[in-house]
Design an enzyme around this catalytic site. Structure first.
Site, short mmCIF file in Angstrom:
data_model
loop_
_atom_site.label_atom_id
_atom_site.label_comp_id
_atom_site.label_asym_id
_atom_site.label_seq_id
_atom_site.Cartn_x
_atom_site.Cartn_y
_atom_site.Cartn_z
N LYS A 108 -11.68 2.80 -24.90
CA LYS A 108 -10.46 2.00 -24.71
C LYS A 108 -10.66 1.15 -23.48
CE LYS A 108 -6.23 1.84 -26.53
NZ LYS A 108 -5.86 2.25 -27.88
N1 GLU Z 1 -5.83 -0.14 -30.74
C1 GLU Z 1 -5.87 0.50 -32.01
C2 GLU Z 1 -5.76 2.02 -31.84
O1 GLU Z 1 -5.30 2.50 -30.85
C3 GLU Z 1 -7.05 0.08 -32.86
C4 GLU Z 1 -8.40 0.36 -32.28
C5 GLU Z 1 -9.54 -0.27 -33.08
O2 GLU Z 1 -9.28 -0.87 -34.10
O3 GLU Z 1 -10.67 -0.15 -32.62
O4 GLU Z 1 -6.07 2.77 -32.74
#
Ligand code: GLU
Length: 419
Positions: A108
């Site tokens: 993240k």
């Molecule tokens: N931000 C989204 C999540 O928390 C998608 C992450 C992604 O597609 O890599 O799952």
């Protein structure tokens, strides 16, 4: 790593991991590896403002685990972003991807900034500056960012362009959640919200109910909440309440979501001022007597302070970490089913995975194909978690984590990382 693990969200994640780990009698070496992120990168993001002055913000990319495949997870631009929160969210990505059975690890990132204070030009320059700083650590085979709170397909397009120009060749697979015109997948924008509704269908079915018999309240009318509302409305569920930063709307007969979406697109994306509904506060929305409450905004929305007011039968976590561990325990004991984030909001990363695969083979699927494949994974994942929870008499959060941990433990053992 103390400063990384000490945040409330990280501590909540660790508590769930410890409890679920016990349930499956997890290998202690595997568990130890999962408690901490692999890498936490902090960068200074310099921005040349419209006033021609340089401003500096702090950005992060935390890479939690890559046992199952390349690091994968979103980027959050928000004023509350801090390293511990990003790290907790990176860990949740590891568990989410494992639970969904995707060949991806967890990461993240984010920048501590309120994107609403930036002009479009500033937003672009900020994104390019951040991409350059984390450039050495990302790539289609290494770590693949995607949108999250405060970022969208346009942000991903700028990232793709910056990364590709520094690399020398077009690298479409470096990010997912891009516009379809430059290698994105059909259905990515609506994927998380759609996934939330597939999960609502399954959760209701355990109570012998269908969507067209259900009432639903949705907190958040952004990328997740709005698409969940659109889908629920299409399935004839009664969306009795929605809210966003500008306030809340309530209509016991159900809100006309089609009209509301049209209204927000003409009103700066906000729901405030939409007629034909009563206005309610966010707290009132969380306390409504509905079949399903879907918190689709930020973490800690339901906590020790307001958990006693909750009257919904089912909570489906569209956001990441919206129900704290204390509130989970209290509500589970009261008989509320809480479908956890790593299952409920997994639709986004599932379609990100589809996008990444399509970019590798340069062959693109139709919106219908994406939808059907997403449905299969969401339904299957729900069933696996539900079966575990029934067999072991556990809540859905612990069960989802247990399933995720089991797969990670197996993979670590095979790779010789745990014994
Ligand atoms: N931000 C989204 C999540 O928390 C998608 C992450 C992604 O597609 O890599 O799952």
């Amino acid at each position: 790593m103390n400063f990384i693990t000490e945040g409330e969200l990280y501590q909540n994640v660790l508590k769930t991991v410890a409890h679920a780990g016990n349930l499956i009698n997890i290998n202690e070496n595997a568990l130890e590896r999962l408690k901490y992120p692999r890498r936490a990168i902090t960068v200074s993001v310099t921005l040349k403002g419209d006033d021609n002055k340089i401003r500096t913000y702090t950005g992060y990319r935390v890479q939690h685990n890559q046992t199952l495949g390349p690091f994968k997870g979103g980027l959050r631009f928000h004023q509350d972003v801090n390293i511990s929160e990003v790290a907790a969210l990176s860990a949740l990505m590891t568990f989410k991807n494992s639970l969904l059975n995707l060949p991806l690890g967890g990461a993240k990132g984010g920048i501590c900034i309120d994107p609403k204070t930036l002009s479009p030009g500033e937003m672009q320059r900020l994104t390019r500056s951040f991409t350059s700083e984390i450039g050495p650590f990302i790539g289609p085979d290494k770590d693949i960012p995607a949108p999250d709170v405060g970022t969208d397909s346009q942000t991903m397009a700028w990232m793709l362009d910056t990364y590709s120009s520094e690399f020398g060749f077009a690298q479409t697979g470096v990010v997912t959640g891009k516009p379809v015109e430059i290698g994105g997948s059909h259905g990515r924008d609506s994927a998380t919200g759609l996934g939330v509704i597939f999960i609502c269908e399954k959760a209701l079915a355990t109570k012998n109910k269908k969507m067209d018999e259900a009432t639903i309240a949705i907190q958040g009318f952004g990328k997740v909440g709005m698409h969940a509302a659109i889908e629920a409305y299409k399935l004839n569920a009664k969306v009795v309440a929605v809210s966003d930063v500008s306030g809340g709307l309530y209509n016991e007969k159900g809100i006309n979501i089609e009209e509301l979406v049209k209204y927000t697109s003409e009103n700066g994306g906000l729901i405030k001022g939409f007629t034909g509904c009563d206005s309610i506060s966010n707290d009132d929305l969380l306390a409504l007597d509905v079949d399903i409450l879907a918190p689709c905004a930020l973490d800690h929305a339901i906590n020790s302070g307001n958990m006693e007011t909750v009257r919904a039968d089912i909570i489906v976590e569209g956001a990441n970490g919206p129900v704290t561990s204390n509130a989970t325990k209290y509500l589970h004991d009261k008989g509320v089913m809480i479908v956890p984030d790593i299952l409920a909001n997994g639709g986004g990363v599932v379609v990100s995975y589809f996008e990444w695969v399509q970019d590798i083979v340069w062959l693109f699927w139709s919106a219908e194909e994406v939808r059907e494949k997403l449905k299969t994974i969401m339904y299957r994942s729900f069933d696996t978690v539900w079966e575990f929870s029934q067999d072991q008499n556990q809540d859905m959060r612990s069960s989802a984590m247990a399933v995720a941990l089991k797969r990670l433990e197996k993979a670590m053992t095979l790779r010789g990382l745990a014994w």
